[in-house]
Motif scaffolding. Structure first.
Motif, PDB file in Angstrom:
ATOM      1  N   GLU A  19      46.425  25.437  63.801  1.00  0.00           N
ATOM      2  CA  GLU A  19      47.306  25.967  62.763  1.00  0.00           C
ATOM      3  C   GLU A  19      47.345  27.490  62.810  1.00  0.00           C
ATOM      4  OE1 GLU A  19      45.643  24.123  59.267  1.00  0.00           O
ATOM      5  OE2 GLU A  19      46.759  22.269  59.609  1.00  0.00           O
ATOM      6  N   THR A  20      47.355  28.017  64.022  1.00  0.00           N
ATOM      7  CA  THR A  20      47.327  29.480  64.149  1.00  0.00           C
ATOM      8  C   THR A  20      48.719  30.076  64.334  1.00  0.00           C
ATOM      9  OG1 THR A  20      47.006  29.315  66.539  1.00  0.00           O
ATOM     10  CG2 THR A  20      45.026  29.460  65.184  1.00  0.00           C
ATOM     11  N   ASP A  50      37.712  37.299  57.089  1.00  0.00           N
ATOM     12  CA  ASP A  50      38.507  37.706  58.254  1.00  0.00           C
ATOM     13  C   ASP A  50      37.860  37.234  59.545  1.00  0.00           C
ATOM     14  OD1 ASP A  50      40.557  38.909  56.842  1.00  0.00           O
ATOM     15  OD2 ASP A  50      39.470  40.807  56.660  1.00  0.00           O
ATOM     16  N   ALA A  51      36.537  37.337  59.607  1.00  0.00           N
ATOM     17  CA  ALA A  51      35.836  36.916  60.818  1.00  0.00           C
ATOM     18  C   ALA A  51      36.003  35.417  61.047  1.00  0.00           C
ATOM     19  CB  ALA A  51      34.357  37.270  60.716  1.00  0.00           C
ATOM     20  N   ALA A  52      36.012  34.637  59.963  1.00  0.00           N
ATOM     21  CA  ALA A  52      36.174  33.188  60.109  1.00  0.00           C
ATOM     22  C   ALA A  52      37.469  32.875  60.833  1.00  0.00           C
ATOM     23  CB  ALA A  52      36.163  32.517  58.734  1.00  0.00           C
ATOM     24  N   GLN A  53      38.517  33.599  60.471  1.00  0.00           N
ATOM     25  CA  GLN A  53      39.824  33.334  61.074  1.00  0.00           C
ATOM     26  C   GLN A  53      39.946  33.978  62.461  1.00  0.00           C
ATOM     27  OE1 GLN A  53      41.835  31.257  59.854  1.00  0.00           O
ATOM     28  NE2 GLN A  53      43.968  31.755  60.268  1.00  0.00           N
ATOM     29  N   ASP A  54      39.540  35.230  62.570  1.00  0.00           N
ATOM     30  CA  ASP A  54      39.807  35.982  63.797  1.00  0.00           C
ATOM     31  C   ASP A  54      38.771  35.749  64.892  1.00  0.00           C
ATOM     32  OD1 ASP A  54      41.980  37.049  62.517  1.00  0.00           O
ATOM     33  OD2 ASP A  54      40.880  38.794  61.788  1.00  0.00           O
ATOM     34  N   GLU A  55      37.504  35.687  64.487  1.00  0.00           N
ATOM     35  CA  GLU A  55      36.450  35.599  65.503  1.00  0.00           C
ATOM     36  C   GLU A  55      35.950  34.177  65.737  1.00  0.00           C
ATOM     37  OE1 GLU A  55      33.379  38.387  64.454  1.00  0.00           O
ATOM     38  OE2 GLU A  55      34.895  39.853  63.821  1.00  0.00           O
ATOM     39  N   CYS A  88      41.214  24.745  63.575  1.00  0.00           N
ATOM     40  CA  CYS A  88      40.802  23.471  62.970  1.00  0.00           C
ATOM     41  C   CYS A  88      42.003  22.820  62.314  1.00  0.00           C
ATOM     42  CB  CYS A  88      39.710  23.725  61.937  1.00  0.00           C
ATOM     43  SG  CYS A  88      39.392  22.303  60.880  1.00  0.00           S
ATOM     44  N   ASN A  89      42.278  21.563  62.642  1.00  0.00           N
ATOM     45  CA  ASN A  89      43.384  20.870  61.970  1.00  0.00           C
ATOM     46  C   ASN A  89      42.854  19.750  61.075  1.00  0.00           C
ATOM     47  OD1 ASN A  89      42.759  19.027  63.950  1.00  0.00           O
ATOM     48  ND2 ASN A  89      44.868  18.552  64.482  1.00  0.00           N
ATOM     49  N   ILE A  90      41.621  19.959  60.586  1.00  0.00           N
ATOM     50  CA  ILE A  90      41.032  19.157  59.505  1.00  0.00           C
ATOM     51  C   ILE A  90      41.183  17.656  59.687  1.00  0.00           C
ATOM     52  CG2 ILE A  90      41.087  20.962  57.740  1.00  0.00           C
ATOM     53  CD1 ILE A  90      43.748  19.745  56.813  1.00  0.00           C
ATOM     54  N   THR A  91      41.004  17.166  60.903  1.00  0.00           N
ATOM     55  CA  THR A  91      41.122  15.725  61.119  1.00  0.00           C
ATOM     56  C   THR A  91      39.808  15.003  60.828  1.00  0.00           C
ATOM     57  OG1 THR A  91      41.005  16.302  63.451  1.00  0.00           O
ATOM     58  CG2 THR A  91      43.118  15.601  62.626  1.00  0.00           C
ATOM     59  N   LYS A  92      38.804  15.762  60.376  1.00  0.00           N
ATOM     60  CA  LYS A  92      37.606  15.183  59.771  1.00  0.00           C
ATOM     61  C   LYS A  92      36.682  14.413  60.705  1.00  0.00           C
ATOM     62  CE  LYS A  92      38.664  15.004  54.897  1.00  0.00           C
ATOM     63  NZ  LYS A  92      38.623  14.235  53.693  1.00  0.00           N
ATOM     64  N   MET A 140      37.023  27.287  53.184  1.00  0.00           N
ATOM     65  CA  MET A 140      37.158  28.525  53.968  1.00  0.00           C
ATOM     66  C   MET A 140      38.624  28.783  54.294  1.00  0.00           C
ATOM     67  SD  MET A 140      34.415  30.190  54.158  1.00  0.00           S
ATOM     68  CE  MET A 140      35.007  31.457  55.260  1.00  0.00           C
ATOM     69  N   LYS A 141      39.352  27.731  54.616  1.00  0.00           N
ATOM     70  CA  LYS A 141      40.786  27.909  54.874  1.00  0.00           C
ATOM     71  C   LYS A 141      41.486  28.439  53.621  1.00  0.00           C
ATOM     72  CE  LYS A 141      41.955  24.740  58.643  1.00  0.00           C
ATOM     73  NZ  LYS A 141      43.119  25.335  59.293  1.00  0.00           N
TER      74      LYS A 141
END
Lengths: 269, 249
Positions: free
Chosen positions: A139-140, B191-196, B202-206, B226-227
């Motif tokens: 989802e980026t 920001d680090a969670a998303q960028d780094e 993650c598409n949360i398919t569990k 977090m999302k």
């Protein structure tokens, strides 16, 4: 193993010919999800554009036509509670102010995302079953980055749930008979209660209520709200499916009463 | 009940390998790891399998049983019919070392990329005070035994080797969430969670939640929150406005 091998066949990983060694019926949940979602989309699509049989017994308004804001709603006096201003056109649903946002609310819902990523996009179809795509960015990027707007659709869905509640309460009042209770009232009430269950169990709702806080102890009210929503949130999948069923059942009931196929049984009045 | 069970065990190394058929005695109450130990003792003394506690707490004996990531020591033989052929392979997301042992150093590299716990300046160890309601979300994530089953099953890296560089995997996004929600951690990790760490992938398919032997609700309690925090920061003008007005963290 070739130079283009990828995923579980990538160089260095255990060389196993089978892409998956799962022996259970892993394909069944995604197949059932596909059938369930497609059935709802087809039914909902047909009904949204049918533009008839949406108001019954002068008081039951189906959620597929709420709020009824098209000029075409004039065909059923009493169905429009918020004015009629959209043009009456075959391609414009009578509830064009709510249906697109409800669709987007479900489309961006964290549960449905899981459901359709697995069943339609096969990404992955089941755990430890290789997906067919050569590349994956999640989802980026556009359009999937728009999933981040889910909370806005939640806000709108909450407003629409209020309107559905208003419809359900208004249905107790018959224009000539006054206060009445019919089976249709119970159908509408159950539907709206479950719609609230689905709306309030939303992950974005959980976040807005208190999930974004780091110190719950400084916000006891929001913490309490967060714990309630968290409890509902564990049943989000249940509400997601049961409300598809109750929406169809409610609409079907109103349609059948409106067509005269069945008669609404009066319990009171 | 004792019976002769049929097993297919993958044997080999990075240069190649195959599934080997074995017939091994199975006794009541045993787990798959017990069978592999009997296999070592009676037929294949050089079979490589990593294990330690035999109690589902060390996270060492992760493997794939009938294609599903599981702990060898927590998979009871009683879940299989006696005539069922049980297939045991190494984790298929990581490079194989030998037989059922894989090189999981990818995970240690990702662990080092997460900024360590950062208490407020001037607060020394021993002076930490926090309320239970504030820390209990993080405590759920502390149950992680680092078996790496979630990392193994996550299709982002399992099916896309190229994503290993940009995606930390559920285990380390869980670690980021644990610290981000910790009442005494002052580092900004959104920001680090998303960028780094690649949260957006993650598409949360569990699947991570499905395989977690500790029952941690990884997706619902860590990844999705977090999302949502990333959405607060990046994609929600109303949240930005509220943050600006109240100057809250």
């Amino acid at each position: 193993m070739t130079a283009t091998a990828r995923g579980v066949d990538a160089p260095g990983r255990a060389g196993i010919d089978a892409r998956t060694l799962r022996t259970d019926r892993w394909w069944l949940p995604p197949a059932a999800t596909t059938v369930g979602l497609l059935a709802f989309v087809v039914y909902g699509g047909v009904r949204a554009f049918q533009q008839q049989y949406f108001f019954a017994d002068e008081r039951y308004l189906t959620p597929f036509y709420s709020p009824c804001v098209s000029l075409g709603c004039a065909a059923e006096p009493g169905a429009a509670h918020f004015g009629m201003f959209l043009p009456d056109h075959p391609l414009i649903p009578y509830a064009a102010l709510s249906l697109p946002f409800l669709l987007l609310f479900r489309l961006t819902c964290y549960y449905y995302r899981k459901a359709y990523y697995r069943s339609f996009w096969l990404s992955p179809a089941a755990c430890a079953v290789p997906e067919p795509h050569a590349q994956y960015t999640g989802e980026t990027r556009f359009p999937l980055i728009m999933q981040n707007a889910h909370r806005y659709f939640f806000y709108l869905a909450a407003v629409i749930a209020l309107i559905n509640t208003y419809d359900a309460l208004l249905a107790f009042r018959h224009p000539t008979d006054g206060f009445v209770v019919g089976v249709g009232n119970l159908v509408l009430l159950v539907n709206v209660a479950l719609l609230w269950g689905y709306t309030l169990s939303c992950h974005s709702c959980r976040h807005v209520m208190g999930g974004r806080l780091t110190h719950f102890s400084k916000h006891p009210v929001r913490y309490r709200l967060w714990t309630w929503v968290s409890r509902l949130n564990t049943r989000h999948m249940f509400f997601a499916w049961i409300t598809l069923g109750t929406l169809v059942a409610t609409d079907l009931y109103v349609m059948l009463v409106a067509r005269g196929t069945i008669t609404d049984l009066r319990i009171v009045g | 009940m004792t019976y002769t069970g049929r097993f297919r065990v993958w044997r080999g190394d990075a240069d190649g390998g195959s599934l080997h058929d074995h017939e091994v005695e199975v006794n009541e109450g045993e787990v798959v790891l017990d069978i592999l130990h009997r296999l070592q003792a009676t037929q294949t003394p050089d079979l490589a399998v990593r294990w330690n506690c035999k109690a589902g707490k060390c996270g060492s004996c992760s493997a794939e049983i009938d294609g599903r990531p599981r702990l060898l020591c927590m998979t009871r033989m009683s879940v299989f019919a006696p005539d069922h052929v049980v297939t045991v392979t190494p984790l298929r997301t990581f490079p194989v070392v030998r037989d059922l042992v894989t090189d999981v150093s990818f995970n240690y590299a990702k662990a080092r990329e997460v900024t360590a716990f950062t208490p407020p300046a001037g607060l020394a160890p021993g002076e930490y005070r926090m309320q239970q309601v504030d820390v209990e979300r993080s405590q759920e994530f502390r149950k992680c035994i680092e078996c790496f089953l979630c990392q193994d099953t996550c299709h982002v890296v399992r099916d896309h080797e190229e994503n290993k560089e940009s995606f930390a995997g559920p285990r380390y996004l869980l670690r980021v969430a644990e610290l981000e929600m910790h009442p005494l951690d002052v580092a900004d990790r959104v920001d680090a969670a998303q960028d780094e760490h690649g949260l957006g992938r993650c598409n949360i398919t569990k699947c991570c939640t499905e395989v977690c032997p500790e029952g941690i609700k990884i997706t619902d309690n860590a990844l999705i929150p977090m999302k949502e925090r990333v959405a607060d920061r990046r994609y929600d003008p109303l949240a930005w406005l509220g943050r600006t007005i109240s100057r809250r963290r």
